[in-house]
Motif scaffolding. Structure first.
Motif, short mmCIF file in Angstrom:
data_model
loop_
_atom_site.label_atom_id
_atom_site.label_comp_id
_atom_site.label_asym_id
_atom_site.label_seq_id
_atom_site.Cartn_x
_atom_site.Cartn_y
_atom_site.Cartn_z
N GLU A 61 11.45 10.03 -0.96
CA GLU A 61 10.67 10.71 -1.95
C GLU A 61 11.59 10.95 -3.27
N THR A 62 11.15 10.59 -4.29
CA THR A 62 11.60 11.08 -5.44
C THR A 62 10.70 11.80 -6.39
N LEU A 63 11.10 12.30 -7.58
CA LEU A 63 10.13 12.96 -8.42
C LEU A 63 9.06 12.06 -9.15
N GLU A 64 9.24 10.89 -9.22
CA GLU A 64 8.09 10.15 -9.46
C GLU A 64 6.74 10.06 -8.84
N GLY A 65 7.22 10.55 -7.43
CA GLY A 65 6.05 10.34 -6.35
C GLY A 65 5.06 11.74 -6.47
N LEU A 66 5.66 12.80 -7.25
CA LEU A 66 4.99 14.07 -7.30
C LEU A 66 4.00 14.06 -8.44
N GLY A 67 2.77 14.51 -7.98
CA GLY A 67 1.75 14.72 -9.18
C GLY A 67 1.21 13.68 -10.04
N THR A 68 0.37 13.84 -10.73
CA THR A 68 0.04 12.79 -11.57
C THR A 68 -0.02 13.38 -13.14
N ASP A 69 -0.26 12.49 -14.14
CA ASP A 69 -0.30 12.79 -15.49
C ASP A 69 -1.53 13.88 -15.42
N GLN A 70 -2.36 13.60 -14.76
CA GLN A 70 -3.98 14.56 -15.09
C GLN A 70 -3.57 15.79 -14.04
N GLN A 71 -2.94 15.61 -12.93
CA GLN A 71 -2.87 16.94 -12.15
C GLN A 71 -1.36 16.93 -11.51
N LEU A 72 -0.63 17.92 -12.02
CA LEU A 72 0.55 18.20 -11.63
C LEU A 72 0.63 18.63 -10.19
N HIS A 73 1.91 18.37 -9.66
CA HIS A 73 2.09 18.89 -8.42
C HIS A 73 2.19 20.45 -8.52
N PRO A 74 2.01 21.38 -7.38
CA PRO A 74 2.02 22.80 -7.66
C PRO A 74 3.20 23.19 -8.02
#
Ligand code: FES
Ligand code: FES
Lengths: 776, 155
Positions: free
Chosen positions: B71-84
């Motif tokens: 897992e890298t940071l690219e896999g976290l969240g989306t442009d619409q919805q950030l990861h917590p």
């Protein structure tokens, strides 16, 4: 004008950093993230000797390695003396450098460049390149640089601006106001103290890197981790003999710089390699190279002599600094002058003051710009000496510093005499809440009580605590030198492109400049689309240094915003067919005061694009400061010393800053806290060390060490309320000042704890332990 | 040699040299969030998760992670919805230059899963390998501590 009203809507808010989401999502934003896949790799071949002449180069074995494309040495380039320091032109730094030289002046100096198709080939090429050297005796102790028997480091004839090459003096400066010796002699209390500030490094987490390519029009384009794109273009133009119009420098996001990126290191080599091969190239320094082949702090020996009355009032200050600029004179004069000009005006009540400095060469890595720019070194000695004065008089050091320090409306002759490598400008501290900083800090820190409860007599079996304080100042840009400009271009949805030459290197300046534009135009900050630092696309700015961005670039943005507002008014008046005075421009709308009709900015701009009176609303503003308003700060620190090991642990560091209006308080506090940690690191252990032949022995994060998140106690930054009349919405600078005080405050706290006055940083446990043993 | 890895939920087959480091292979394949601040396991900017564990990708060979999940940071969240975690760091104004962010966010992700009930001091200790030169650390620690509080409340 709303500009001097103190109720703001966008300024003063903790607006989200404009680049935060991209960074948090891990988007490619830094220089290395954009390297073209087919780029050639450039590697620097470093001198293994501190002082040597290249006598023979044999490229054949290296060129035989498959994938090695080209090798460049001094034989392949013309000798054009210059300075890598990114400063205003003409630079106050000596022209003592050439792009590729046959003389090596420190371990790590550039002997050659290897250009290869891939990393592996480049590495093998570096290994295979045969260079013979004639090794010369090095000068490694800067206190011996000027001695007649010292070898001469810059004996070439073509350098310009070296003060006395034969004595290894890069620069010299002196100024005297009043009868210094007479007043010293007549003062009932005299203090003389000499302090040593170490050779620390900026340690920006992103290493220095550049990639370069020729665009379809064969223009040289560089993308670089630089604080100074416009100076970079000017300097590259000179050394590559290419017109500035044929060079473009782009700065993407920067993984911070703290001054180390205010010099050209990777840029010149990448540009040369690109021009020689015609291919895209990239050059990344590794951590060791960033440590030794960019900039470090100028280590200094500073002597301060004070003459005071028995009540603690100062009559005279005499300061001498011997500064070690290393192999080249980048920022040599200006940093050393900062040692005096950014500290002496703090204690402006003296009747006489003298400042003398010699900046000498050694065969060690190049010193240069580093956050604080001479002030931390000067303050270590000046504040330390004041602390000694307080001890001599058996007084609270905070009180001694407070009664002698500058207040609002006052001035100091130093302002006019000492500028940036030249004369300064007279100025009055129009906003100065230093007294408030002291009072707020004293209460918040509980200075009196903590001071009473600590000290040698209160030690336990294992530990002793002490408290220390220090006061500081800085500037906001370089008066009458630093120029910044900004362009605001209106779009048909009511947004504006804000194009600034200012160089956000992680500080958040893109954000605060957007806040300034949004505040001035009365629109949400989201309606500002900021783009910074691209010599093709943005107007000129000297770059990010000297705490200039908020004040100088901020005023340029304000100027552009006011102009664009006037253009909007003019356009609306023409559309409404009324006088301009009858147009109100507020909240993203224009209003016809005659009939109440309003148009949004979007409607107005759409009309300007496609309807009547068609034109682009777009304005550029510029600013150059008549003065350099001073931020002030008071810092308080408590330390605990382990008596069994000598280890010092900071318990609490509290700084109160007067930075004028804090345009974005969270970012301002962040600047102070980050700077505090850098300073504490320097006080405790940060120092580049060298073997007796000049080889770096701790040029890695493992050995050099910076503070990690577990080891520095509590750090607090408070902002005193203040308003700088000449600043954008009352703002002054805040990016550097935080690094000036914690070093000396910690040293003072150690004195308070132990009664031992150290005069040299960093305070390694062993040093403290040995001194404690001497005491017992 | 060929390796098979699952990166952020997508199966990949990559040809790597035995001597290639994971950090370089990831960056070469477009995972630019993975930073290389030192290349010697001393800064934490290259932290990624390998089978859920925080690993310094500059100190492991790419060949050694074949068959594993990365897992890298690219896999976290989306442009619409950030990861917590991203949202918490955003709200806390936790970064300046942000160069340390990718590594710290990944290290935080592991820590939240492994030990979600730590004091601020323990957080500081656990994440001491993730250096930051700009921020003064405090807002980062506060953000992580807040995330832990939330996690406990939710649990
Ligand atoms: S790059 Fe891996 S720890 Fe620094
Ligand atoms: S924000 Fe710059 S290193 Fe952390």
């Amino acid at each position: 004008m709303p500009n001097d009203s103190k109720t703001f809507r966008i300024v003063g808010q903790n607006k989200e950093k404009v680049d935060a989401r991209g960074i948090l999502r891990g988007k490619p934003v830094y220089t290395e993230d954009f390297y073209p896949r087919d780029a050639l790799i450039v590697k620097v071949v470093h001198s293994p000797y501190a002082h040597a002449l290249i006598t023979r180069i044999d490229k054949s074995a290296a060129l035989d390695i498959p994938g090695v494309v080209e090798i460049l040495t001094y034989e392949d380039v013309p000798r054009i003396p210059y300075t890598r320091a990114g400063q205003g032109y003409p630079e106050p730094s000596p022209y003592d450098t050439v792009l590729l030289d046959h003389k090596m002046r420190f371990v790590g100096d550039t002997a050659a460049l290897v250009i290869a198709e891939n990393e592996r080939a480049a590495r093998m090429g570096v290994k295979a390149l045969k260079i013979d050297y004639e090794v010369l005796e090095p000068v490694l102790d800067f206190e011996k640089s000027m001695s007649p028997s010292a070898p001469i480091i810059h004996d070439q004839k073509d350098s310009k601006g070296i003060y006395e090459p034969s004595r290894n003096i890069a620069s010299h400066y002196e100024t005297t106001i009043g009868d210094v010796e007479g007043l010293l002699a007549r003062s009932p209390v005299q203090i003389e103290a000499t302090y040593y500030y170490p050779k620390s490094q900026q340690v920006a987490l992103e290493n220095h890197c550049t990639y370069a390519y020729l665009d379809p029009q064969e223009r040289l384009t560089l993308v670089s981790s630089t604080q100074v794109p416009f100076h970079g273009r000017r300097i590259l133009s000179k050394i590559l003999q290419t017109p500035p119009g044929k060079i473009r420098v782009i700065k993407p996001r920067i993984g911070s710089g703290f001054g180390s990126k205010q010099g050209l290191f990777t840029e010149g080599y990448a540009a040369l390699a690109c021009l020689k091969t015609g291919k895209p190239v990239c050059l990344s320094f590794n951590r060791e190279e960033t440590f030794t082949c960019t900039y470090t702090r100028h280590d200094m020996r500073v002597t301060v002599r004070l003459g005071a009355e028995l009540d603690g009032r100062l009559n005279v200050i005499d300061m001498y600094s011997l500064s070690n600029t290393g192999a080249y004179g980048d920022h040599a004069l200006t940093v050393a002058m900062g040692c005096g000009s950014k500290t002496l005006p703090l204690y402006n009540k003296v009747k006489a003051v003298r400042f003398v400095t010699d900046i000498v060469y050694t065969n060690l890595p190049n010193a240069g710009a580093y956050r604080g720019y001479g002030a931390p070194q000067g303050l270590l000695a000046l504040d330390g000496a004041l602390d000694e004065l307080a001890a001599r008089l058996n007084r609270d050091p905070l009180e001694i510093k407070a009664i002698n320090s500058i207040r609002e409306g006052e001035t100091s002759p130093i302002f006019q005499i000492m500028g940036e490598g030249r004369e300064g400008v007279p100025q009055i501290a129009a906003s100065c809440k230093l007294g408030e900083c002291i009072e707020i800090g004293k209460v918040a820190f509980d200075w009196a009580k903590k001071r009473k409860n600590a000290g040698w007599d209160r030690r336990t079996v294992d530990t002793v605590r002490g408290v220390g304080c220090a006061l500081a100042m800085q500037g906001s840009g370089i008066a009458k030198v630093d120029m910044a400009s900004a362009t605001l271009k209106m779009n048909d949805d009511g947004t504006f492109n804000l194009l600034v030459g200012a160089t956000d290197l992680g500080t958040g300046s893109d954000t605060i400049l957007s806040q300034i534009a949004a505040e001035a135009l009365g629109i949400p900050v989201e309606n500002i689309i900021v783009y910074s630092s691209d010599t093709d696309m943005t107007p000129f700015d000297v770059g990010a240094y000297a705490s200039s961005t908020t004040y100088v670039s901020g005023n340029a943005v304000l100027d552009a915003a006011n102009k664009v507002k006037a253009s909007i008014r003019r356009a609306a008046a023409a559309l409404f067919e009324i006088d301009e005075e009858l147009v109100e421009v507020t909240d993203g709308c224009v209003k016809n005061l005659q009939n109440g009709k309003t148009l949004t900015f979007a409607e107005l701009c759409t009309l300007c694009f496609y309807g009547a009176n068609q034109h682009q609303i777009c304005e550029t503003g510029s600013y150059v400061g008549d003065e350099s308003p001073i931020p002030f700060m008071a810092t308080f620190i408590e330390v605990e010393i382990d008596l069994k090991t000598g280890k010092i642990t900071p318990i609490e560091t509290l700084s109160v800053v007067d930075c004028g209006t804090a345009l974005n308080p969270a970012l301002a506090e962040g600047q102070v806290k980050g700077a505090t940690l850098q300073a504490l690191g320097t006080a405790l252990f940060e120092e580049l060390k060298f073997s007796e032949t000049g080889k770096p022995i701790n040029a890695s994060l493992f050995r050099y060490k910076i503070l990690d998140r577990s080891s520095f106690g509590k750090v607090t930054a408070l902002l005193a309320e203040s308003y700088e009349p000449t600043g954008p919405f009352g703002a002054k600078s805040v990016s550097e000042i935080g690094i000036n005080t914690p070093t000396v405050a910690l040293l003072n706290a150690v004195y308070h704890a132990t009664g031992i006055r150290f005069h040299r940083l960093p305070l390694a446990p062993q040093t403290v332990f040995n001194a404690l043993k001497g005491k017992a | 040699m060929e390796i098979r890895v699952n990166v952020n939920g997508v199966e990949k087959r990559w040809n790597v040299e035995p001597s290639e480091l994971l950090v370089d292979v990831l960056r070469d394949n477009g995972y630019k969030s993975v930073k290389k601040g030192c290349g010697s396991a001393d800064c934490g900017t290259c932290t990624v998760l390998v089978d859920g564990r925080a690993v310094l990708s500059c100190s492991v060979f790419a060949a050694s992670v074949s068959g594993k999940t990365i897992e890298t940071l690219e896999g976290l969240g989306t442009d619409q919805q950030l990861h917590p975690i991203q949202q918490a760091f955003l709200d806390a104004a936790a970064f300046q230059c942000g160069f340390c962010a990718p590594g710290l966010i990944m290290a935080t992700k592991e820590l939240l899963e492994k030990e979600p009930a730590l004091t601020e001091d323990q957080i500081r200790h656990e994440l001491s390998g993730n250096l930051c030169r700009c921020s003064g650390y405090e807002n980062q620690v506060k953000a992580i501590s807040g995330l832990m509080d939330k996690k406990r409340e939710g649990a």
